[in-house]
Scaffold this motif. Structure first.
Motif, short mmCIF file in Angstrom:
data_model
loop_
_atom_site.label_atom_id
_atom_site.label_comp_id
_atom_site.label_asym_id
_atom_site.label_seq_id
_atom_site.Cartn_x
_atom_site.Cartn_y
_atom_site.Cartn_z
N UNK A 1 -4.18 -28.05 27.09
CA UNK A 1 -3.11 -27.08 26.86
C UNK A 1 -3.25 -26.00 27.92
N UNK A 2 -2.16 -25.70 28.59
CA UNK A 2 -2.15 -24.64 29.60
C UNK A 2 -1.09 -23.62 29.19
N UNK B 1 4.18 -22.76 28.71
CA UNK B 1 3.12 -23.50 28.02
C UNK B 1 3.37 -24.98 28.25
N UNK B 2 2.29 -25.71 28.58
CA UNK B 2 2.47 -27.15 28.79
C UNK B 2 1.23 -27.92 28.41
N UNK B 3 1.44 -29.21 28.17
CA UNK B 3 0.37 -30.15 27.83
C UNK B 3 0.33 -31.22 28.90
N UNK B 4 -0.88 -31.50 29.40
CA UNK B 4 -1.02 -32.63 30.30
C UNK B 4 -2.20 -33.46 29.84
N UNK C 1 -15.56 -35.46 29.32
CA UNK C 1 -16.59 -35.12 30.31
C UNK C 1 -16.11 -35.36 31.74
N UNK C 2 -15.10 -36.21 31.92
CA UNK C 2 -14.58 -36.52 33.26
C UNK C 2 -13.44 -35.61 33.69
N UNK C 3 -12.93 -34.80 32.76
CA UNK C 3 -11.73 -33.99 33.01
C UNK C 3 -11.90 -33.08 34.23
N UNK C 4 -12.98 -32.32 34.26
CA UNK C 4 -13.16 -31.35 35.34
C UNK C 4 -13.22 -32.01 36.71
N UNK D 1 -6.58 -22.11 29.67
CA UNK D 1 -6.62 -23.58 29.62
C UNK D 1 -7.62 -23.96 28.55
N UNK D 2 -7.31 -25.00 27.79
CA UNK D 2 -8.27 -25.50 26.80
C UNK D 2 -7.99 -26.97 26.55
N UNK D 3 -9.06 -27.76 26.49
CA UNK D 3 -8.91 -29.15 26.04
C UNK D 3 -8.66 -29.11 24.55
N UNK D 4 -7.70 -29.90 24.10
CA UNK D 4 -7.34 -29.92 22.69
C UNK D 4 -7.64 -31.28 22.09
#
Length: 102
Positions: A6-7, A51-54, A61-64, A92-95
Motif C-alpha cells: 500500500x502506498x 493511494x495505490x496498491x501494487x 523477503x524479496x520485495x525490497x 509505504x507498507x506491505x499488507x
C-alpha cells in the motif's frame, strides 16, 4: 506467493491531477514492465492524497530487492517529468489479506 504494498502519498497543493496523469503515463507502464501489477488506485482530493496498491509474485523477503531493481532501472531515472517531484510525503507498507466471512 503474492506480496502487496500500500502506498499513500500526500501530493503538493494543486498538483493532484497532474500527478495522476504523469503516474499513469510513466510509472504504471514501467512497474508493469518489471512484473508488478497495479491492483487499484484512488485519489482523496479534499486531502490531496493519492493511494495505490501494487503487487508482485514474490515472497515478502524479496520485495525490497525487486523494488531496488525497479528504481535502479535507467528508464526509471529517465522519467521526465518524474511524478515523484510532486509527492510532499509518503507512506509505504506491505499488507496482508484478511479473510472475510461469507
Amino acid at each position: 506467493m503474492t506480496t502487496t504494498e500500500l502506498r499513500d502519498y500526500l501530493i503538493v497543493e494543486g498538483a493532484l491531477d497532474q500527478f495522476v496523469e504523469e503516474w499513469q503515463r510513466g510509472v504504471v507502464p514501467l512497474r508493469r514492465a518489471h512484473g508488478y501489477r497495479v491492483d487499484a488506485a484512488w485519489t482523496i482530493p479534499q486531502e490531496r492524497r493519492f493511494v495505490w496498491l501494487l503487487s508482485l509474485d514474490v515472497e515478502p523477503a524479496e520485495w525490497e530487492a525487486r523494488n531496488d531493481a525497479y528504481y535502479a532501472d535507467p528508464a526509471r531515472a529517465a522519467l521526465d517529468p518524474d511524478p515523484a517531484r510532486l509527492i510532499e510525503s509518503q507512506r509505504h507498507a506491505l499488507v496482508e489479506p484478511v479473510d472475510l466471512p461469507s
